[in-house]
Design a protein around this motif. Structure first.
Motif, PDB file in Angstrom:
ATOM      1  N   ALA A  57      -3.948 -47.149   7.724  1.00  0.00           N
ATOM      2  CA  ALA A  57      -2.774 -46.348   8.043  1.00  0.00           C
ATOM      3  C   ALA A  57      -2.967 -45.617   9.368  1.00  0.00           C
ATOM      4  N   GLY A  58      -3.487 -46.347  10.361  1.00  0.00           N
ATOM      5  CA  GLY A  58      -3.670 -45.767  11.678  1.00  0.00           C
ATOM      6  C   GLY A  58      -2.342 -45.371  12.303  1.00  0.00           C
ATOM      7  N   ALA A  59      -2.401 -44.508  13.306  1.00  0.00           N
ATOM      8  CA  ALA A  59      -1.187 -43.972  13.917  1.00  0.00           C
ATOM      9  C   ALA A  59      -0.274 -45.072  14.461  1.00  0.00           C
ATOM     10  N   GLU A  60      -0.860 -46.117  15.056  1.00  0.00           N
ATOM     11  CA  GLU A  60      -0.045 -47.194  15.610  1.00  0.00           C
ATOM     12  C   GLU A  60       0.659 -47.977  14.505  1.00  0.00           C
ATOM     13  N   ARG A  61      -0.075 -48.268  13.441  1.00  0.00           N
ATOM     14  CA  ARG A  61       0.526 -49.013  12.334  1.00  0.00           C
ATOM     15  C   ARG A  61       1.619 -48.196  11.637  1.00  0.00           C
ATOM     16  N   LEU A  62       1.385 -46.909  11.447  1.00  0.00           N
ATOM     17  CA  LEU A  62       2.399 -46.051  10.838  1.00  0.00           C
ATOM     18  C   LEU A  62       3.682 -46.048  11.669  1.00  0.00           C
ATOM     19  N   TYR A  63       3.514 -46.019  12.965  1.00  0.00           N
ATOM     20  CA  TYR A  63       4.659 -45.973  13.877  1.00  0.00           C
ATOM     21  C   TYR A  63       5.466 -47.273  13.830  1.00  0.00           C
ATOM     22  N   TYR A  66       6.248 -48.391   9.614  1.00  0.00           N
ATOM     23  CA  TYR A  66       7.030 -47.524   8.731  1.00  0.00           C
ATOM     24  C   TYR A  66       7.896 -46.498   9.466  1.00  0.00           C
ATOM     25  N   GLY A  67       7.827 -46.487  10.794  1.00  0.00           N
ATOM     26  CA  GLY A  67       8.624 -45.513  11.547  1.00  0.00           C
ATOM     27  C   GLY A  67       8.181 -44.086  11.326  1.00  0.00           C
ATOM     28  N   LEU A  68       6.870 -43.881  11.174  1.00  0.00           N
ATOM     29  CA  LEU A  68       6.315 -42.555  10.911  1.00  0.00           C
ATOM     30  C   LEU A  68       5.439 -42.106  12.077  1.00  0.00           C
ATOM     31  N   GLY A  69       5.483 -40.817  12.350  1.00  0.00           N
ATOM     32  CA  GLY A  69       4.604 -40.224  13.348  1.00  0.00           C
ATOM     33  C   GLY A  69       3.533 -39.391  12.683  1.00  0.00           C
ATOM     34  N   LEU A  70       2.269 -39.748  12.896  1.00  0.00           N
ATOM     35  CA  LEU A  70       1.159 -38.978  12.343  1.00  0.00           C
ATOM     36  C   LEU A  70       1.048 -37.681  13.129  1.00  0.00           C
ATOM     37  N   GLU A  71       1.214 -36.567  12.449  1.00  0.00           N
ATOM     38  CA  GLU A  71       1.268 -35.265  13.112  1.00  0.00           C
ATOM     39  C   GLU A  71       0.280 -34.300  12.482  1.00  0.00           C
ATOM     40  N   ILE A  72      -0.645 -33.769  13.281  1.00  0.00           N
ATOM     41  CA  ILE A  72      -1.471 -32.659  12.816  1.00  0.00           C
ATOM     42  C   ILE A  72      -0.608 -31.405  12.860  1.00  0.00           C
ATOM     43  N   VAL A  73      -0.398 -30.783  11.713  1.00  0.00           N
ATOM     44  CA  VAL A  73       0.520 -29.643  11.646  1.00  0.00           C
ATOM     45  C   VAL A  73      -0.195 -28.320  11.421  1.00  0.00           C
ATOM     46  N   ASP A  74      -1.459 -28.369  11.082  1.00  0.00           N
ATOM     47  CA  ASP A  74      -2.236 -27.139  10.924  1.00  0.00           C
ATOM     48  C   ASP A  74      -3.693 -27.480  11.181  1.00  0.00           C
ATOM     49  N   HIS A  75      -4.341 -26.685  12.020  1.00  0.00           N
ATOM     50  CA  HIS A  75      -5.703 -27.012  12.450  1.00  0.00           C
ATOM     51  C   HIS A  75      -6.422 -25.697  12.712  1.00  0.00           C
ATOM     52  N   SER A  76      -7.379 -25.351  11.864  1.00  0.00           N
ATOM     53  CA  SER A  76      -8.163 -24.135  12.072  1.00  0.00           C
ATOM     54  C   SER A  76      -9.634 -24.500  12.150  1.00  0.00           C
ATOM     55  N   VAL A  77     -10.348 -23.856  13.072  1.00  0.00           N
ATOM     56  CA  VAL A  77     -11.756 -24.187  13.282  1.00  0.00           C
ATOM     57  C   VAL A  77     -12.588 -22.920  13.423  1.00  0.00           C
ATOM     58  N   VAL A 140      11.870 -51.207  10.459  1.00  0.00           N
ATOM     59  CA  VAL A 140      10.732 -50.613   9.772  1.00  0.00           C
ATOM     60  C   VAL A 140      10.834 -50.867   8.273  1.00  0.00           C
ATOM     61  N   ARG A 141       9.692 -50.920   7.641  1.00  0.00           N
ATOM     62  CA  ARG A 141       9.628 -51.134   6.203  1.00  0.00           C
ATOM     63  C   ARG A 141       9.763 -49.808   5.463  1.00  0.00           C
ATOM     64  N   PRO A 142      10.112 -49.845   4.196  1.00  0.00           N
ATOM     65  CA  PRO A 142      10.132 -48.613   3.394  1.00  0.00           C
ATOM     66  C   PRO A 142       8.737 -47.998   3.334  1.00  0.00           C
ATOM     67  N   VAL A 143       8.687 -46.676   3.305  1.00  0.00           N
ATOM     68  CA  VAL A 143       7.408 -45.978   3.228  1.00  0.00           C
ATOM     69  C   VAL A 143       6.759 -46.276   1.883  1.00  0.00           C
ATOM     70  N   PRO A 144       5.510 -46.762   1.869  1.00  0.00           N
ATOM     71  CA  PRO A 144       4.856 -47.077   0.587  1.00  0.00           C
ATOM     72  C   PRO A 144       4.580 -45.818  -0.224  1.00  0.00           C
ATOM     73  N   ALA A 145       4.422 -45.992  -1.511  1.00  0.00           N
ATOM     74  CA  ALA A 145       4.276 -44.865  -2.436  1.00  0.00           C
ATOM     75  C   ALA A 145       3.077 -43.993  -2.090  1.00  0.00           C
ATOM     76  N   PHE A 146       1.992 -44.594  -1.588  1.00  0.00           N
ATOM     77  CA  PHE A 146       0.790 -43.798  -1.344  1.00  0.00           C
ATOM     78  C   PHE A 146       0.943 -42.866  -0.143  1.00  0.00           C
ATOM     79  N   LEU A 147       1.980 -43.090   0.674  1.00  0.00           N
ATOM     80  CA  LEU A 147       2.231 -42.221   1.821  1.00  0.00           C
ATOM     81  C   LEU A 147       3.392 -41.248   1.593  1.00  0.00           C
ATOM     82  N   GLU A 148       4.225 -41.524   0.620  1.00  0.00           N
ATOM     83  CA  GLU A 148       5.427 -40.718   0.396  1.00  0.00           C
ATOM     84  C   GLU A 148       5.152 -39.229   0.209  1.00  0.00           C
TER      85      GLU A 148
END
Length: 330
Positions: A57-63, A66-77, A140-148
């Protein structure tokens, strides 16, 4: 599971990953050969991307699939040790327990081998959301259940994005000319920097990405310190003080788009034991007559002494430094 696999996994958060992520980029060696906090966070991002690739489920394959953008939405270090430009970094990614509507959570640790020992240079938490792209290419294909469970129509649809501004200015009807006075009122310690979002801070041909916000956090600190008369160069030349960051966090609340003006507010909150200061980072866009809060964050910053008998220790703030950070007399 590899990126080219035709097998569809049934679970995204199915185990840990330990992987080399290489050395930090040379760009990050700004003070001697030590690496700044931004590039620690870049290496963490690389580890997260590899975790998704390993599960097909790499970023390129998701895009493209499935038409999805992999987004880091919270990142604390948290950064307990230094990182050098020639260090070879290994990342360990551990999935957490997801909450509905919050994305996919992970814990990340970065280590290096130093003097025969394994040294932890970063511990952190990351959340990832898969954002539905409005202009995804092709069929794009439907989003699979494991990603929903981790898929949202936009960043603002995340469960913890709603209500983030209960006491803030977001949502208020305001004219463009009123924005500076609203975000950085006279007499406050807030510093405002407004800038146009360039395409090279964005991804998916559309919106500002997480690393763009990390860049903005680094730059607004630099601009704030220069505005207060204690610029990075001034402190280096006059005192031999090297900037250090021990903690940082950036959390996305809504989409910001290419070529919008991002109003970035930086406010020092407190000084801790006269050796560190904490500050908040908030960004807004003025859209359709309203302010939209697009990201929030925090940073803990201080200085290390680089010369003399106290070299290597944390610098203790004097009255001039404290006054500059807290805006005394402004």
């Amino acid at each position: 599971m590899t990126e080219t696999s035709t097998v569809t996994p049934t679970e995204l958060l199915d185990g840990s990953l330990t992987t080399p992520v290489g050395s930090p980029r040379y760009e990050g060696a700004n003070i001697r050969t030590w690496i700044g906090f931004k590039h620690f966070m870049y290496l963490t991002e690389e580890a997260i991307l590899e975790y998704f690739r390993e599960r097909g489920a790499g970023a390129e394959r998701l895009y493209h699939t499935y038409g999805l953008g992999l987004e880091i939405v919270d990142h604390s270090v948290s950064l307990p040790a230094t990182l050098g430009v020639d260090d070879k970094v290994t990342a360990t990614v551990e999935p957490g327990t997801p909450k509905p509507g919050h994305g996919a959570p992970f814990k990340v640790r970065l280590t290096v081998e130093r003097d025969g020992a394994t040294v932890t240079v970063l511990t952190g938490k990351v959340r990832v959301a898969l954002v539905v792209l409005k202009d995804a290419p092709g069929d794009v294909r439907p989003v699979p259940a494991f990603l929903e469970p981790y898929t949202v129509p936009e960043v603002a649809a995340l469960a913890d994005a709603a209500g983030a501004d209960a006491d803030g200015p977001a949502g208020a009807e305001v004219a463009a000319g009123e924005v500076p006075g609203l975000l950085a009122p006279a007499g406050s310690n807030a510093f405002l920097w407004s800038w146009r979002i360039p395409y090279f801070y964005c991804h998916f041909s559309d919106r500002l990405q997480h690393s763009g916000y990390v860049r903005a956090m680094e730059e607004v600190v630099d601009r704030f310190l220069a505005d207060r008369g204690i610029s990075i160069r001034t402190m280096l030349v006059e005192r031999g003080w090297i900037p250090v960051v021990s903690r940082a966090r950036v959390r996305l609340l809504a989409d910001a788009f290419m070529e919008e003006t991002l109003h970035t507010v930086f406010t020092v909150q407190e000084i801790v034991k006269d050796v560190m200061y904490t500050a908040t980072f908030d960004t807004y866009v003025h859209r359709d007559g309203r302010l939209v809060h697009t990201a929030t964050g925090t940073i803990m910053h201080g200085y290390a002494v680089s010369r003399g008998e106290n070299a290597g220790s944390l610098a203790e703030f004097d009255a001039t430094t404290r006054a500059a950070l807290l805006g005394a007399g402004r």
